[in-house]
Design a protein around this motif. Structure first.
Motif, mmCIF file in Angstrom:
data_model
loop_
_atom_site.group_PDB
_atom_site.id
_atom_site.type_symbol
_atom_site.label_atom_id
_atom_site.label_comp_id
_atom_site.label_asym_id
_atom_site.label_seq_id
_atom_site.Cartn_x
_atom_site.Cartn_y
_atom_site.Cartn_z
ATOM 1 N N VAL A 63 0.848 -1.189 0.000
ATOM 2 C CA VAL A 63 0.000 0.000 0.000
ATOM 3 C C VAL A 63 0.885 1.242 0.000
ATOM 4 N N THR A 64 0.705 2.099 -0.978
ATOM 5 C CA THR A 64 1.450 3.356 -0.984
ATOM 6 C C THR A 64 0.604 4.436 -0.340
ATOM 7 N N ALA A 65 1.228 5.183 0.549
ATOM 8 C CA ALA A 65 0.551 6.288 1.236
ATOM 9 C C ALA A 65 1.594 7.136 1.918
ATOM 10 N N ASP A 66 1.385 8.427 1.912
ATOM 11 C CA ASP A 66 2.212 9.370 2.657
ATOM 12 C C ASP A 66 1.622 9.473 4.054
ATOM 13 N N VAL A 67 2.344 8.969 5.060
ATOM 14 C CA VAL A 67 1.784 8.933 6.407
ATOM 15 C C VAL A 67 1.612 10.317 7.007
ATOM 16 N N GLY A 68 2.216 11.334 6.387
ATOM 17 C CA GLY A 68 2.053 12.700 6.862
ATOM 18 C C GLY A 68 0.810 13.383 6.337
ATOM 19 N N VAL A 69 0.019 12.650 5.542
ATOM 20 C CA VAL A 69 -1.208 13.207 4.974
ATOM 21 C C VAL A 69 -2.395 12.403 5.511
ATOM 22 N N GLY A 95 10.213 7.568 8.228
ATOM 23 C CA GLY A 95 10.864 8.770 8.730
ATOM 24 C C GLY A 95 11.408 9.614 7.606
ATOM 25 N N LEU A 96 11.439 10.895 7.832
ATOM 26 C CA LEU A 96 11.972 11.828 6.844
ATOM 27 C C LEU A 96 13.126 12.586 7.479
ATOM 28 N N ARG A 97 14.251 12.631 6.765
ATOM 29 C CA ARG A 97 15.425 13.336 7.254
ATOM 30 C C ARG A 97 15.785 14.424 6.265
ATOM 31 N N LEU A 114 8.077 17.305 10.327
ATOM 32 C CA LEU A 114 7.185 16.980 11.438
ATOM 33 C C LEU A 114 5.950 16.209 10.976
ATOM 34 N N ALA A 115 5.489 16.476 9.760
ATOM 35 C CA ALA A 115 4.313 15.769 9.245
ATOM 36 C C ALA A 115 4.564 14.269 9.175
ATOM 37 N N VAL A 116 5.720 13.887 8.636
ATOM 38 C CA VAL A 116 6.025 12.464 8.492
ATOM 39 C C VAL A 116 6.418 11.841 9.832
ATOM 40 N N ASN A 117 7.293 12.505 10.571
ATOM 41 C CA ASN A 117 7.894 11.906 11.761
ATOM 42 C C ASN A 117 7.026 11.961 13.011
ATOM 43 N N LEU A 118 6.094 12.905 13.063
ATOM 44 C CA LEU A 118 5.253 13.044 14.256
ATOM 45 C C LEU A 118 3.770 12.915 13.928
ATOM 46 N N ASP A 119 3.299 13.637 12.900
ATOM 47 C CA ASP A 119 1.898 13.464 12.504
ATOM 48 C C ASP A 119 1.640 12.036 12.046
ATOM 49 N N GLY A 120 2.624 11.434 11.348
ATOM 50 C CA GLY A 120 2.451 10.078 10.847
ATOM 51 C C GLY A 120 2.123 9.074 11.948
ATOM 52 N N PRO A 121 2.923 8.979 13.011
ATOM 53 C CA PRO A 121 2.569 8.074 14.107
ATOM 54 C C PRO A 121 1.220 8.407 14.750
#
Length: 251
Positions: A63-69, A95-97, A114-121
């Motif tokens: 499944v492809t998905a941007d976890v920050g969205v 994670g995004l660096r 922050l969207a990927v690393n914190l909003d994602g979880p």
């Protein structure tokens, strides 16, 4: 005897098209879990891990998905539920660096990390919790990085977001414990993603000076740690931070 301790469990590993995420997805599948393999947009990587699992006798979907969205996370969980069922093992690995000095950092870069690393979880945990509550059993395992603890120049947004996810772990653990849901945090140190086994691996001169064990880790060592925390063998462990770093940072 083959360990099939996770038979009947449904796992989502975010950012699992390669490296640590890939190794984790494969390890969970080997333990019997059905696995949703995720990447932000690289369908080829996702499908490759899925096919590797399925060809070995496991069961996986990609499944492809941007976890920050938020909307993409919602759609991803709908896909997983319709194909496999409710997620009961969630590994927030994506994670995004990025590298920028704080004084020069565009707000857009700060927000994106922050969207990927914190909003994602947050998005993924919120989506998974109702199914875990229904099952009366669940595991949420967040993955960060050593630099969040030790600090790293030009990584203010990365360190801040990863420590935020640690705070989320510590808050969710008591919130969900009585519902049979355990929440823990894994902190990888330096890892050699070019290797898949420790066979013949005694040292790595690039990193060994700062690592007491004398070598970098390999992705499967995170995978096995995740599998342990996901298993009933870890049924009395929640709210904990597990450092997997060869002794590079000691608490």
């Amino acid at each position: 005897m083959t360990d099939k301790s996770l038979v009947g469990r449904i796992a989502l590993v975010t950012g699992s098209g390669r490296n640590i995420g890939r190794a984790t997805a494969i390890e969970l599948a080997e333990k019997g879990a059905y696995v949703a393999v995720n990447s932000r947009e690289n369908r080829e990587e996702c499908d490759s891990v899925r096919d590797e699992i399925n060809s070995a006798g496991g069961k996986a979907i990609s499944v492809t998905a941007d976890v920050g969205v938020e909307e993409e996370v919602r759609d991803m969980f709908d896909q997983i539920e319709s194909s496999l069922g409710n997620v009961t093992i969630l590994v927030n690995n994506a994670g995004l660096r990025a590298s920028s000095k704080l004084a020069d950092m565009p707000t857009s870069e700060w927000r994106r990390v922050l969207a990927v690393n914190l909003d994602g979880p947050f998005f993924c945990s919120r989506a998974a919790i109702p199914g875990m509550e229904e099952a009366g059993w669940g595991r949420i395992i967040n993955v960060s990085g050593l630099n969040a603890f030790s600090g790293r120049s030009d990584w203010g947004h990365v360190s801040a977001s990863k420590m935020g996810a640690l705070g989320l772990t510590r808050a969710l653990a008591p919130e969900l414990a009585e519902k049979g849901i355990l929440v823990n945090h894994i902190v990888p140190g330096a890892f050699d993603t070019s290797r898949s086994t420790t066979t013949g691996l005694r040292s790595n001169p690039v990193e060994s000076e700062s690592i007491p064990i004398g070598r970098m880790g390999i992705p499967s060592e995170i995978g096995s740690t995740v599998a342990f925390l996901a298993s009933d063998a870890a049924s009395y462990i929640t709210g904990q931070t597990i450092h997997v770093n060869g002794g590079a940072l000691r608490y």
